[in-house]
Design an enzyme around this catalytic site. Structure first.
Site, short mmCIF file in Angstrom:
data_model
loop_
_atom_site.label_atom_id
_atom_site.label_comp_id
_atom_site.label_asym_id
_atom_site.label_seq_id
_atom_site.Cartn_x
_atom_site.Cartn_y
_atom_site.Cartn_z
N ARG A 38 0.82 -1.22 0.00
CA ARG A 38 0.00 0.00 0.00
C ARG A 38 0.85 1.27 0.00
O ARG A 38 0.44 2.30 -0.54
CB ARG A 38 -0.95 -0.02 1.21
CG ARG A 38 -1.99 1.12 1.20
CD ARG A 38 -3.03 0.92 2.31
NE ARG A 38 -4.10 1.92 2.25
CZ ARG A 38 -4.18 2.98 3.05
NH1 ARG A 38 -3.25 3.20 3.97
NH2 ARG A 38 -5.19 3.83 2.93
N ILE A 64 -6.97 7.85 -0.94
CA ILE A 64 -6.85 6.40 -0.94
C ILE A 64 -7.69 5.97 0.26
O ILE A 64 -7.50 6.47 1.38
CB ILE A 64 -5.37 5.92 -0.86
CG1 ILE A 64 -5.27 4.39 -0.84
CG2 ILE A 64 -4.62 6.54 0.32
CD1 ILE A 64 -3.85 3.86 -1.02
N SER A 65 -8.67 5.12 0.03
CA SER A 65 -9.64 4.77 1.07
C SER A 65 -8.97 4.09 2.26
O SER A 65 -7.92 3.46 2.14
CB SER A 65 -10.72 3.84 0.51
OG SER A 65 -11.56 4.54 -0.35
N GLN A 66 -9.64 4.21 3.39
CA GLN A 66 -9.21 3.52 4.61
C GLN A 66 -9.19 2.01 4.32
O GLN A 66 -10.15 1.48 3.73
CB GLN A 66 -10.23 3.84 5.70
CG GLN A 66 -9.95 3.20 7.03
CD GLN A 66 -11.07 3.47 8.03
OE1 GLN A 66 -12.00 4.21 7.75
NE2 GLN A 66 -10.96 2.86 9.20
#
Length: 214
Positions: A38, A64-66
């Site tokens: 990530r 960028i999503s959790q």
């Protein structure tokens, strides 16, 4: 290209444990989180934050999503190997990579040109090959590749776009966060040509799903 070290891999194991602790049980989802670097999806100056369970800004005013949100949507989607998945909002490509890692054939749309170009190059570089990446309007979907087994929307939609419902196979599942400021995570299962069953989960917060304007 930045490296993926043992330290990064250790942090991913911890992140997967955090996500599992919040109730995610799908092993394929957890394995994807353990495997995908990530930190490479984010600016190097934010690398220290890459394996915390929180959203983070990326290019073009997007996020960028959790990881938990990515895992939650992926689990609700119930991806199976070889499933055709339409993703609305490629963004950083992290969710795209998770779906690829789970064995899906991913078709993804991004409407921010800058992000689209960057992510398309980047995913290839780290070995993720979605079936098709499109620059365009997520509200319209990809009718030429429909119907899809699964549809995932990774931005907050004020309503459920009819075009997307029509592109879902009978027996298919669509996960979409619906609402203006805060979104309710919503699962729509297509039972027949005309019937959809709706299940609502808790509140989440997403960047808005934007219509075609660049």
């Amino acid at each position: 290209m930045r490296k993926d070290t043992l330290k990064h891999q250790g942090k991913r194991q911890q992140l997967a444990a955090v996500v599992a602790g919040k109730g995610i049980t799908d092993e394929k989802v957890l394995d994807a989180i353990k495997k995908i670097p990530r930190h490479l999806f984010m600016d190097s100056s934010f690398e220290d934050h890459a394996y915390q369970d929180k959203a983070f800004p990326i290019a073009a005013d997007q996020t960028i999503s959790q990881p938990y949100t990515v895992a939650f949507q992926s689990e609700v989607l119930q991806v199976f190997k070889g499933a055709t998945v339409l993703e609305i909002g490629t963004g950083s490509g992290y969710q795209t990579a998770v779906l690829c890692e789970m064995g899906a054939k991913v078709y993804s749309i991004e409407r921010q040109q800058e992000l689209f170009k960057k992510t398309r190059l980047f995913l290839g570089k780290i070995g993720y090959r979605p079936k098709y990446l499109a620059f365009g309007d997520g509200y319209k979907g990809l009718p030429e590749y429909a119907p899809f087994d699964r549809i995932i929307v990774t931005a907050g939609a004020p309503f459920v776009p009819k075009a997307l419902l029509s592109q879902l196979k009978v027996g298919g599942r669509m996960v979409i966060p619906v609402g203006k400021n805060e979104q309710i995570m919503t699962l729509l299962e297509r039972r027949s040509e005309t019937e959809f069953e709706k299940t609502e989960f808790g509140q989440f917060r997403f960047v808005p799903l934007l219509e075609d304007k660049n």
